[in-house]
Motif scaffolding. Structure first.
Motif, PDB file in Angstrom:
ATOM      1  N   VAL A  49       0.842  -1.203   0.000  1.00  0.00           N
ATOM      2  CA  VAL A  49       0.000   0.000   0.000  1.00  0.00           C
ATOM      3  C   VAL A  49       0.877   1.254   0.000  1.00  0.00           C
ATOM      4  CG1 VAL A  49      -1.650   1.335   1.379  1.00  0.00           C
ATOM      5  CG2 VAL A  49      -1.989  -1.110   1.079  1.00  0.00           C
ATOM      6  N   MET A  50       1.935   1.231   0.794  1.00  0.00           N
ATOM      7  CA  MET A  50       2.814   2.408   0.856  1.00  0.00           C
ATOM      8  C   MET A  50       3.509   2.658  -0.481  1.00  0.00           C
ATOM      9  SD  MET A  50       2.529   3.965   3.700  1.00  0.00           S
ATOM     10  CE  MET A  50       3.928   5.073   3.581  1.00  0.00           C
ATOM     11  N   SER A  51       4.051   1.616  -1.097  1.00  0.00           N
ATOM     12  CA  SER A  51       4.818   1.833  -2.323  1.00  0.00           C
ATOM     13  C   SER A  51       3.946   2.049  -3.562  1.00  0.00           C
ATOM     14  CB  SER A  51       5.813   0.703  -2.569  1.00  0.00           C
ATOM     15  OG  SER A  51       5.196  -0.529  -2.527  1.00  0.00           O
ATOM     16  N   GLU A  52       2.738   1.506  -3.568  1.00  0.00           N
ATOM     17  CA  GLU A  52       1.882   1.642  -4.746  1.00  0.00           C
ATOM     18  C   GLU A  52       0.893   2.809  -4.663  1.00  0.00           C
ATOM     19  OE1 GLU A  52       2.085  -0.161  -7.530  1.00  0.00           O
ATOM     20  OE2 GLU A  52       3.735  -1.345  -6.726  1.00  0.00           O
ATOM     21  N   VAL A  53       0.495   3.174  -3.446  1.00  0.00           N
ATOM     22  CA  VAL A  53      -0.547   4.184  -3.307  1.00  0.00           C
ATOM     23  C   VAL A  53      -0.020   5.457  -2.638  1.00  0.00           C
ATOM     24  CG1 VAL A  53      -2.809   4.679  -2.291  1.00  0.00           C
ATOM     25  CG2 VAL A  53      -2.331   2.399  -3.178  1.00  0.00           C
ATOM     26  N   VAL A  54       0.598   5.302  -1.487  1.00  0.00           N
ATOM     27  CA  VAL A  54       0.949   6.470  -0.680  1.00  0.00           C
ATOM     28  C   VAL A  54       2.190   7.188  -1.211  1.00  0.00           C
ATOM     29  CG1 VAL A  54       1.567   7.255   1.630  1.00  0.00           C
ATOM     30  CG2 VAL A  54      -0.163   5.475   1.345  1.00  0.00           C
ATOM     31  N   ASN A  55       3.286   6.480  -1.393  1.00  0.00           N
ATOM     32  CA  ASN A  55       4.536   7.128  -1.803  1.00  0.00           C
ATOM     33  C   ASN A  55       4.426   7.909  -3.110  1.00  0.00           C
ATOM     34  OD1 ASN A  55       5.895   6.392   0.496  1.00  0.00           O
ATOM     35  ND2 ASN A  55       6.831   4.591  -0.420  1.00  0.00           N
ATOM     36  N   PRO A  56       3.754   7.406  -4.140  1.00  0.00           N
ATOM     37  CA  PRO A  56       3.626   8.219  -5.361  1.00  0.00           C
ATOM     38  C   PRO A  56       2.875   9.537  -5.129  1.00  0.00           C
ATOM     39  CG  PRO A  56       3.141   5.936  -5.855  1.00  0.00           C
ATOM     40  CD  PRO A  56       3.249   6.050  -4.367  1.00  0.00           C
ATOM     41  N   ASN A  57       2.021   9.574  -4.129  1.00  0.00           N
ATOM     42  CA  ASN A  57       1.254  10.789  -3.852  1.00  0.00           C
ATOM     43  C   ASN A  57       1.897  11.674  -2.784  1.00  0.00           C
ATOM     44  OD1 ASN A  57      -0.900  10.165  -5.665  1.00  0.00           O
ATOM     45  ND2 ASN A  57      -1.553   8.613  -4.210  1.00  0.00           N
ATOM     46  N   MET A  58       3.001  11.218  -2.190  1.00  0.00           N
ATOM     47  CA  MET A  58       3.688  11.998  -1.151  1.00  0.00           C
ATOM     48  C   MET A  58       5.173  12.145  -1.498  1.00  0.00           C
ATOM     49  SD  MET A  58       2.059  10.420   2.342  1.00  0.00           S
ATOM     50  CE  MET A  58       2.947  11.571   3.376  1.00  0.00           C
ATOM     51  N   LYS A  59       5.468  12.557  -2.694  1.00  0.00           N
ATOM     52  CA  LYS A  59       6.861  12.614  -3.152  1.00  0.00           C
ATOM     53  C   LYS A  59       7.723  13.580  -2.345  1.00  0.00           C
ATOM     54  CE  LYS A  59       5.688  11.407  -7.864  1.00  0.00           C
ATOM     55  NZ  LYS A  59       6.356  10.302  -8.418  1.00  0.00           N
ATOM     56  N   ASN A  60       7.175  14.677  -1.875  1.00  0.00           N
ATOM     57  CA  ASN A  60       7.966  15.688  -1.172  1.00  0.00           C
ATOM     58  C   ASN A  60       7.750  15.664   0.337  1.00  0.00           C
ATOM     59  OD1 ASN A  60       8.967  16.624  -3.624  1.00  0.00           O
ATOM     60  ND2 ASN A  60       7.200  17.961  -3.916  1.00  0.00           N
ATOM     61  N   ALA A  61       7.149  14.605   0.854  1.00  0.00           N
ATOM     62  CA  ALA A  61       6.877  14.529   2.293  1.00  0.00           C
ATOM     63  C   ALA A  61       8.148  14.194   3.070  1.00  0.00           C
ATOM     64  CB  ALA A  61       5.807  13.472   2.559  1.00  0.00           C
ATOM     65  N   SER A  62       8.187  14.646   4.312  1.00  0.00           N
ATOM     66  CA  SER A  62       9.337  14.359   5.166  1.00  0.00           C
ATOM     67  C   SER A  62       9.324  12.892   5.590  1.00  0.00           C
ATOM     68  CB  SER A  62       9.307  15.256   6.402  1.00  0.00           C
ATOM     69  OG  SER A  62       8.214  14.892   7.230  1.00  0.00           O
ATOM     70  N   HIS A  63      10.494  12.445   6.051  1.00  0.00           N
ATOM     71  CA  HIS A  63      10.609  11.061   6.509  1.00  0.00           C
ATOM     72  C   HIS A  63       9.669  10.795   7.680  1.00  0.00           C
ATOM     73  CE1 HIS A  63      12.321   7.164   7.389  1.00  0.00           C
ATOM     74  NE2 HIS A  63      12.547   7.553   8.634  1.00  0.00           N
ATOM     75  N   ALA A  64       9.542  11.761   8.585  1.00  0.00           N
ATOM     76  CA  ALA A  64       8.662  11.604   9.744  1.00  0.00           C
ATOM     77  C   ALA A  64       7.211  11.465   9.303  1.00  0.00           C
ATOM     78  CB  ALA A  64       8.819  12.793  10.683  1.00  0.00           C
ATOM     79  N   ARG A  65       6.802  12.235   8.307  1.00  0.00           N
ATOM     80  CA  ARG A  65       5.422  12.170   7.812  1.00  0.00           C
ATOM     81  C   ARG A  65       5.152  10.820   7.148  1.00  0.00           C
ATOM     82  NH1 ARG A  65       0.380  13.758   8.592  1.00  0.00           N
ATOM     83  NH2 ARG A  65      -0.759  13.957   6.660  1.00  0.00           N
ATOM     84  N   VAL A  66       6.081  10.347   6.329  1.00  0.00           N
ATOM     85  CA  VAL A  66       5.920   9.050   5.662  1.00  0.00           C
ATOM     86  C   VAL A  66       5.892   7.931   6.702  1.00  0.00           C
ATOM     87  CG1 VAL A  66       7.014   7.406   4.073  1.00  0.00           C
ATOM     88  CG2 VAL A  66       6.921   9.834   3.496  1.00  0.00           C
ATOM     89  N   SER A  67       6.728   8.035   7.726  1.00  0.00           N
ATOM     90  CA  SER A  67       6.747   7.033   8.792  1.00  0.00           C
ATOM     91  C   SER A  67       5.413   7.009   9.537  1.00  0.00           C
ATOM     92  CB  SER A  67       7.888   7.331   9.765  1.00  0.00           C
ATOM     93  OG  SER A  67       7.901   6.403  10.808  1.00  0.00           O
ATOM     94  N   PHE A  68       4.859   8.174   9.819  1.00  0.00           N
ATOM     95  CA  PHE A  68       3.568   8.249  10.496  1.00  0.00           C
ATOM     96  C   PHE A  68       2.461   7.631   9.638  1.00  0.00           C
ATOM     97  CE2 PHE A  68      -0.465  10.484  11.179  1.00  0.00           C
ATOM     98  CZ  PHE A  68      -0.701  10.122  12.498  1.00  0.00           C
ATOM     99  N   VAL A  69       2.436   7.964   8.360  1.00  0.00           N
ATOM    100  CA  VAL A  69       1.423   7.414   7.451  1.00  0.00           C
ATOM    101  C   VAL A  69       1.581   5.899   7.351  1.00  0.00           C
ATOM    102  CG1 VAL A  69       0.588   7.402   5.069  1.00  0.00           C
ATOM    103  CG2 VAL A  69       1.133   9.565   6.183  1.00  0.00           C
ATOM    104  N   SER A  70       2.810   5.421   7.331  1.00  0.00           N
ATOM    105  CA  SER A  70       3.057   3.982   7.285  1.00  0.00           C
ATOM    106  C   SER A  70       2.482   3.285   8.512  1.00  0.00           C
ATOM    107  CB  SER A  70       4.556   3.718   7.178  1.00  0.00           C
ATOM    108  OG  SER A  70       4.822   2.340   7.208  1.00  0.00           O
ATOM    109  N   LYS A  71       2.640   3.891   9.680  1.00  0.00           N
ATOM    110  CA  LYS A  71       2.071   3.319  10.900  1.00  0.00           C
ATOM    111  C   LYS A  71       0.553   3.316  10.856  1.00  0.00           C
ATOM    112  CE  LYS A  71       6.065   4.578  13.631  1.00  0.00           C
ATOM    113  NZ  LYS A  71       6.633   5.489  14.611  1.00  0.00           N
ATOM    114  N   VAL A  72      -0.037   4.372  10.319  1.00  0.00           N
ATOM    115  CA  VAL A  72      -1.499   4.430  10.192  1.00  0.00           C
ATOM    116  C   VAL A  72      -1.989   3.350   9.228  1.00  0.00           C
ATOM    117  CG1 VAL A  72      -3.425   5.849   9.367  1.00  0.00           C
ATOM    118  CG2 VAL A  72      -1.670   6.859  10.823  1.00  0.00           C
TER     119      VAL A  72
END
Length: 100
Positions: A49-72
């Protein structure tokens, strides 16, 4: 017991002290295998889900933000799996009968 595995383990555990310890080790090993499989599926689903859906839509997000979304996402996948497990009426178990 309707499952032959549990019947054999129960008979083994009732046979002797050694049988009880051996049966206990078999049950603990089975639970460990189930937990390991569930953990692997949770990690794989979250990664997908992270690599196919979230990461393409959060290209400029910080590492902390991506980590939080991954936990969610991981928590959501876990909650969905728990909901399916608690409301299952046996249909998922019937899938094994298709293989026979």
């Amino acid at each position: 017991t309707s499952n032959p595995f549990t019947g054999v383990v129960a008979e083994l555990m009732g046979a002797s002290g050694f049988g009880y310890v051996a049966g206990l080790l078999i049950l603990v090993g089975s639970v460990a295998a189930i937990i390991s499989t569930a953990d692997s599926l949770l990690i794989a689903t979250t990664h997908m889900v992270m690599s196919e859906v979230v990461n393409p839509n959060m290209k400029n997000a910080s590492h902390a933000r991506v980590s939080f979304v991954s936990k969610v996402v991981s928590f959501t996948v876990m909650a969905l799996g728990l909901l399916i497990a608690l409301t299952d009426d046996g249909a998922l178990s019937d899938l094994a009968a298709v293989q026979n």
